[in-house]
Design a protein around this motif. Structure first.
Motif, mmCIF file in Angstrom:
data_model
loop_
_atom_site.group_PDB
_atom_site.id
_atom_site.type_symbol
_atom_site.label_atom_id
_atom_site.label_comp_id
_atom_site.label_asym_id
_atom_site.label_seq_id
_atom_site.Cartn_x
_atom_site.Cartn_y
_atom_site.Cartn_z
ATOM 1 N N LEU A 1 0.816 -1.217 0.000
ATOM 2 C CA LEU A 1 0.000 0.000 0.000
ATOM 3 C C LEU A 1 0.848 1.265 0.000
ATOM 4 C CD1 LEU A 1 -2.824 -1.027 2.496
ATOM 5 C CD2 LEU A 1 -2.817 -1.142 -0.002
ATOM 6 N N ALA A 2 1.958 1.261 0.722
ATOM 7 C CA ALA A 2 2.832 2.440 0.738
ATOM 8 C C ALA A 2 3.386 2.686 -0.663
ATOM 9 C CB ALA A 2 3.961 2.262 1.744
ATOM 10 N N ALA A 3 3.790 1.620 -1.332
ATOM 11 C CA ALA A 3 4.320 1.760 -2.692
ATOM 12 C C ALA A 3 3.245 2.297 -3.633
ATOM 13 C CB ALA A 3 4.842 0.414 -3.193
ATOM 14 N N THR A 4 2.017 1.835 -3.467
ATOM 15 C CA THR A 4 0.911 2.330 -4.287
ATOM 16 C C THR A 4 0.717 3.825 -4.046
ATOM 17 O OG1 THR A 4 -0.155 0.163 -4.197
ATOM 18 C CG2 THR A 4 -1.540 2.030 -4.838
ATOM 19 N N HIS A 5 0.812 4.238 -2.789
ATOM 20 C CA HIS A 5 0.692 5.653 -2.435
ATOM 21 C C HIS A 5 1.809 6.479 -3.093
ATOM 22 C CE1 HIS A 5 0.126 9.223 0.056
ATOM 23 N NE2 HIS A 5 1.430 9.201 0.242
ATOM 24 N N LEU B 1 -4.955 5.319 -8.036
ATOM 25 C CA LEU B 1 -4.008 4.677 -7.116
ATOM 26 C C LEU B 1 -4.190 5.152 -5.676
ATOM 27 C CD1 LEU B 1 -0.870 4.632 -9.421
ATOM 28 C CD2 LEU B 1 -2.201 2.659 -8.652
ATOM 29 N N PHE B 2 -4.428 6.458 -5.489
ATOM 30 C CA PHE B 2 -4.693 6.947 -4.133
ATOM 31 C C PHE B 2 -5.945 6.263 -3.566
ATOM 32 C CE2 PHE B 2 -2.306 11.129 -4.925
ATOM 33 C CZ PHE B 2 -1.238 10.764 -4.118
ATOM 34 N N ASN C 1 -8.721 2.948 0.111
ATOM 35 C CA ASN C 1 -9.803 1.992 0.352
ATOM 36 C C ASN C 1 -9.346 0.777 1.150
ATOM 37 O OD1 ASN C 1 -11.758 3.528 -0.908
ATOM 38 N ND2 ASN C 1 -11.462 2.548 -2.901
ATOM 39 N N GLN C 2 -8.037 0.567 1.198
ATOM 40 C CA GLN C 2 -7.502 -0.536 1.989
ATOM 41 C C GLN C 2 -6.934 -0.046 3.321
ATOM 42 O OE1 GLN C 2 -5.155 -3.434 -0.269
ATOM 43 N NE2 GLN C 2 -5.965 -2.530 -2.144
ATOM 44 N N GLY C 3 -7.254 1.212 3.656
ATOM 45 C CA GLY C 3 -6.909 1.726 4.972
ATOM 46 C C GLY C 3 -5.609 2.498 5.079
ATOM 47 N N ALA D 1 -3.936 5.618 5.383
ATOM 48 C CA ALA D 1 -4.369 6.978 5.722
ATOM 49 C C ALA D 1 -3.705 8.087 4.899
ATOM 50 C CB ALA D 1 -4.163 7.224 7.211
ATOM 51 N N PRO D 2 -2.398 8.019 4.607
ATOM 52 C CA PRO D 2 -1.803 9.106 3.807
ATOM 53 C C PRO D 2 -2.462 9.282 2.435
ATOM 54 C CG PRO D 2 -0.066 7.856 4.885
ATOM 55 C CD PRO D 2 -1.361 7.098 5.103
ATOM 56 N N SER D 3 -2.921 8.189 1.850
ATOM 57 C CA SER D 3 -3.603 8.300 0.556
ATOM 58 C C SER D 3 -4.954 8.975 0.720
ATOM 59 C CB SER D 3 -3.787 6.916 -0.077
ATOM 60 O OG SER D 3 -2.553 6.416 -0.522
ATOM 61 N N LEU D 4 -5.639 8.659 1.796
ATOM 62 C CA LEU D 4 -6.908 9.313 2.074
ATOM 63 C C LEU D 4 -6.699 10.810 2.277
ATOM 64 C CD1 LEU D 4 -9.924 9.014 2.518
ATOM 65 C CD2 LEU D 4 -9.452 8.502 4.911
ATOM 66 N N ALA D 5 -5.632 11.168 2.981
ATOM 67 C CA ALA D 5 -5.315 12.584 3.191
ATOM 68 C C ALA D 5 -5.024 13.282 1.867
ATOM 69 C CB ALA D 5 -4.123 12.715 4.138
ATOM 70 N N ASN D 6 -4.285 12.624 0.984
ATOM 71 C CA ASN D 6 -3.980 13.227 -0.317
ATOM 72 C C ASN D 6 -5.245 13.417 -1.152
ATOM 73 O OD1 ASN D 6 -1.328 13.231 0.439
ATOM 74 N ND2 ASN D 6 -0.588 12.171 -1.372
ATOM 75 N N LEU D 7 -6.151 12.455 -1.094
ATOM 76 C CA LEU D 7 -7.419 12.603 -1.816
ATOM 77 C C LEU D 7 -8.212 13.790 -1.264
ATOM 78 C CD1 LEU D 7 -8.532 8.888 -2.195
ATOM 79 C CD2 LEU D 7 -7.956 10.461 -4.055
ATOM 80 N N ALA D 8 -8.181 13.961 0.048
ATOM 81 C CA ALA D 8 -8.880 15.095 0.664
ATOM 82 C C ALA D 8 -8.283 16.415 0.196
ATOM 83 C CB ALA D 8 -8.820 14.987 2.185
ATOM 84 N N VAL D 9 -6.948 16.480 0.127
ATOM 85 C CA VAL D 9 -6.278 17.699 -0.340
ATOM 86 C C VAL D 9 -6.629 17.957 -1.798
ATOM 87 C CG1 VAL D 9 -4.020 18.710 -0.884
ATOM 88 C CG2 VAL D 9 -4.398 17.608 1.334
ATOM 89 N N MET D 10 -6.599 16.910 -2.609
ATOM 90 C CA MET D 10 -6.944 17.069 -4.019
ATOM 91 C C MET D 10 -8.387 17.551 -4.156
ATOM 92 S SD MET D 10 -5.069 13.730 -5.652
ATOM 93 C CE MET D 10 -5.394 14.097 -7.378
ATOM 94 N N HIS D 11 -9.259 17.002 -3.348
ATOM 95 C CA HIS D 11 -10.659 17.411 -3.401
ATOM 96 C C HIS D 11 -10.801 18.874 -2.962
ATOM 97 C CE1 HIS D 11 -14.959 16.997 -3.487
ATOM 98 N NE2 HIS D 11 -15.023 17.477 -2.264
ATOM 99 N N ALA D 12 -10.044 19.257 -1.935
ATOM 100 C CA ALA D 12 -10.101 20.635 -1.450
ATOM 101 C C ALA D 12 -9.606 21.614 -2.508
ATOM 102 C CB ALA D 12 -9.282 20.785 -0.172
ATOM 103 N N LYS D 13 -8.583 21.213 -3.229
ATOM 104 C CA LYS D 13 -8.099 22.057 -4.324
ATOM 105 C C LYS D 13 -9.169 22.192 -5.387
ATOM 106 C CE LYS D 13 -3.104 21.427 -4.101
ATOM 107 N NZ LYS D 13 -1.939 20.944 -4.842
#
Length: 131
Positions: free
Chosen positions: A52-56, A78-79, A84-86, A88-100
């Motif tokens: 998962l870290a590598a995917t992130h 990929l994020f 979706n597999q838990g 958290a850093p990817s979820l945070a990045n998606l939130a930032v992308m959404h905020a942008k």
């Protein structure tokens, strides 16, 4: 299972775990040295093995356009995969992308337009009896 077999199993498990994470560490080292091609390859290999870290990190490279052409669609996919597999850093990045918003909205609009075009093409082909 005998005690000896159990010890061998546990040792193999730990050796295997270190082997899997070695590619991620190699990727991070290459990234820190700005060898983005090597980093991308290491992350891609580890991601394909389910890391998962590598995917992130791979998603981050697509997002930034380091080592590969910038591809926001692929980054989001990929994020989402790692989030979706838990992871958290990817979820945070998606939130930032959404905020942008701009990049995400552009992707959604672009996808919607292509879906409309595909639907129109299907309708035209149907009306011309090509379906």
């Amino acid at each position: 299972m005998s005690k000896k077999r159990y010890i061998v199993f546990v040792l193999n498990l730990f050796i295997g775990i270190q082997y899997v994470f070695a590619d991620v560490n190699d990727g991070l080292m290459a990234y820190s040295k700005k060898d983005y091609t090597k980093a991308f390859n290491e992350f891609e290999e580890s991601s394909s093995q389910g890391d998962l870290a590598a995917t992130h990190y791979l998603a981050s490279m697509y997002y930034q356009g380091f080592g590969i052409s910038k591809d926001l669609n692929k980054a989001v996919i990929l994020f989402e995969k790692s989030a979706n597999q838990g992871y958290a850093p990817s979820l945070a990045n998606l939130a930032v992308m959404h905020a942008k918003g701009k990049e995400m909205e552009f992707i959604k609009i672009w996808i919607a337009l292509w879906n409309i075009k595909a639907g129109q093409l299907k309708l035209v082909m149907h009306n011309l009896n090509f379906s």
